[in-house]
Design a protein around this motif. Structure first.
Motif, short mmCIF file in Angstrom:
data_model
loop_
_atom_site.label_atom_id
_atom_site.label_comp_id
_atom_site.label_asym_id
_atom_site.label_seq_id
_atom_site.Cartn_x
_atom_site.Cartn_y
_atom_site.Cartn_z
N ILE A 26 -2.58 -30.57 10.98
CA ILE A 26 -1.76 -30.36 9.78
C ILE A 26 -0.60 -31.36 9.82
O ILE A 26 0.15 -31.40 10.79
N GLU A 27 -0.47 -32.14 8.78
CA GLU A 27 0.66 -33.05 8.63
C GLU A 27 1.78 -32.28 7.92
O GLU A 27 1.56 -31.67 6.88
N ILE A 28 2.97 -32.30 8.50
CA ILE A 28 4.09 -31.50 8.02
C ILE A 28 5.16 -32.43 7.45
O ILE A 28 5.67 -33.29 8.17
N ILE A 29 5.47 -32.24 6.17
CA ILE A 29 6.45 -33.10 5.51
C ILE A 29 7.55 -32.24 4.89
O ILE A 29 7.39 -31.70 3.79
N PRO A 30 8.69 -32.08 5.59
CA PRO A 30 9.80 -31.32 4.99
C PRO A 30 10.40 -32.08 3.81
O PRO A 30 10.44 -33.31 3.82
N LYS A 31 10.84 -31.33 2.80
CA LYS A 31 11.40 -31.97 1.60
C LYS A 31 12.77 -32.58 1.87
O LYS A 31 13.16 -33.55 1.24
N HIS A 32 13.54 -31.99 2.80
CA HIS A 32 14.88 -32.48 3.12
C HIS A 32 15.09 -32.35 4.62
O HIS A 32 14.69 -31.37 5.23
N GLY A 33 15.73 -33.32 5.24
CA GLY A 33 16.09 -33.20 6.65
C GLY A 33 14.87 -33.06 7.55
O GLY A 33 13.90 -33.80 7.42
N PHE A 34 14.93 -32.09 8.45
CA PHE A 34 13.84 -31.90 9.41
C PHE A 34 13.21 -30.52 9.21
O PHE A 34 13.66 -29.72 8.39
N TYR A 35 12.18 -30.24 9.98
CA TYR A 35 11.39 -29.01 9.83
C TYR A 35 12.13 -27.84 10.47
O TYR A 35 11.74 -27.32 11.51
N ASP A 36 13.22 -27.42 9.82
CA ASP A 36 14.05 -26.34 10.35
C ASP A 36 13.56 -24.98 9.83
O ASP A 36 12.51 -24.89 9.19
N TYR A 37 14.32 -23.94 10.11
CA TYR A 37 13.93 -22.58 9.75
C TYR A 37 13.62 -22.45 8.26
O TYR A 37 12.60 -21.88 7.87
N GLN A 38 14.52 -22.98 7.41
CA GLN A 38 14.32 -22.87 5.97
C GLN A 38 13.04 -23.59 5.53
O GLN A 38 12.28 -23.08 4.70
N HIS A 39 12.79 -24.77 6.11
CA HIS A 39 11.59 -25.51 5.73
C HIS A 39 10.32 -24.81 6.21
O HIS A 39 9.25 -24.98 5.61
N LYS A 40 10.41 -24.04 7.27
CA LYS A 40 9.24 -23.33 7.77
C LYS A 40 8.90 -22.12 6.91
O LYS A 40 7.73 -21.78 6.77
N TYR A 41 9.93 -21.45 6.35
CA TYR A 41 9.68 -20.15 5.74
C TYR A 41 10.02 -20.06 4.25
O TYR A 41 9.70 -19.06 3.63
N GLN A 42 10.65 -21.06 3.67
CA GLN A 42 10.95 -21.03 2.23
C GLN A 42 9.81 -21.71 1.48
O GLN A 42 9.49 -22.87 1.74
#
Length: 196
Positions: A139-155
């Motif tokens: 799985i390629e993971i591309i956060p919309k902003h910054g890095f793959y933090d808590y919000q990017h994992k669960y929002q």
């Protein structure tokens, strides 16, 4: 029992150990492997002992001095046994390092200060039992902003996840092989003594 928990007792082997003692069968990794994987210092030492590349790191302990003048920056400060990227701080300037470590102690008394490595983020799952395991599609993971933090994992909508990852078949095989080697290192680590 189908485990749908993560973080804390759902991920550190505590619940799995309880099930082991109670004779309850469950999905996922065994308790020992969970405990080893959740302790970043131990798991990184295990990986390195098996020749698996991992970012350089140092340990910061609450109440003990840490040499902020010489650890390479940029770097990442994070709780040693935390999950979900809670408490993760990316340090880009040297003068931010001491404060990041101090802030990290709000989460745990032991922190990992780790070399920062920029690049594509991939998730590489492994499925199976014993020695009969297989790597799942990457799985390629591309956060919309910054890095793959808590919000990017669960929002919802904060991260784009692409399956399969947009990398060559050769690189895919390499990453999947590393995932299986990591699984085996953690499994073998249950029976090994690692000094670090």
């Amino acid at each position: 029992t189908f485990l749908a928990l993560h973080g804390g007792v759902g991920e550190d082997g505590s619940l799995q150990a309880f099930f082991d003692l109670s004779g309850v069968k469950y999905t996922g990794s065994p308790s020992e492997g969970c405990a080893l994987a959740m302790d970043k210092c131990v798991s990184k030492a295990l990986l390195r002992s098996e020749g698996i590349l991992t970012a350089d790191w140092a340990i910061a302990r609450k109440g003990e001095p840490f040499d902020t003048a010489h650890f390479p920056v940029p770097c990442v400060v994070k709780p040693n046994s935390g999950g979900s990227s809670i408490g993760v701080i990316i340090v880009r300037e040297r003068e931010e390092l001491a404060r990041a470590i101090e802030d990290g102690f709000a989460y745990e008394d032991v922190l990992i200060v780790e070399e920062y490595i920029s690049g594509m983020e991939l998730s590489a799952g492994v499925m199976g039992t014993g020695d009969e395991i297989t790597a799942l599609p990457l799985i390629e993971i591309i956060p919309k902003h910054g890095f793959y933090d808590y919000q990017h994992k669960y929002q919802a909508g904060w991260t784009e996840e692409i399956v399969p990852a947009r990398i060559s078949p050769e690189r895919t095989a390499q990453v999947q092989d590393l995932a299986m080697k990591t699984y085996r290192a953690l499994k073998l680590g249950v029976y090994a003594r690692i000094d670090f």
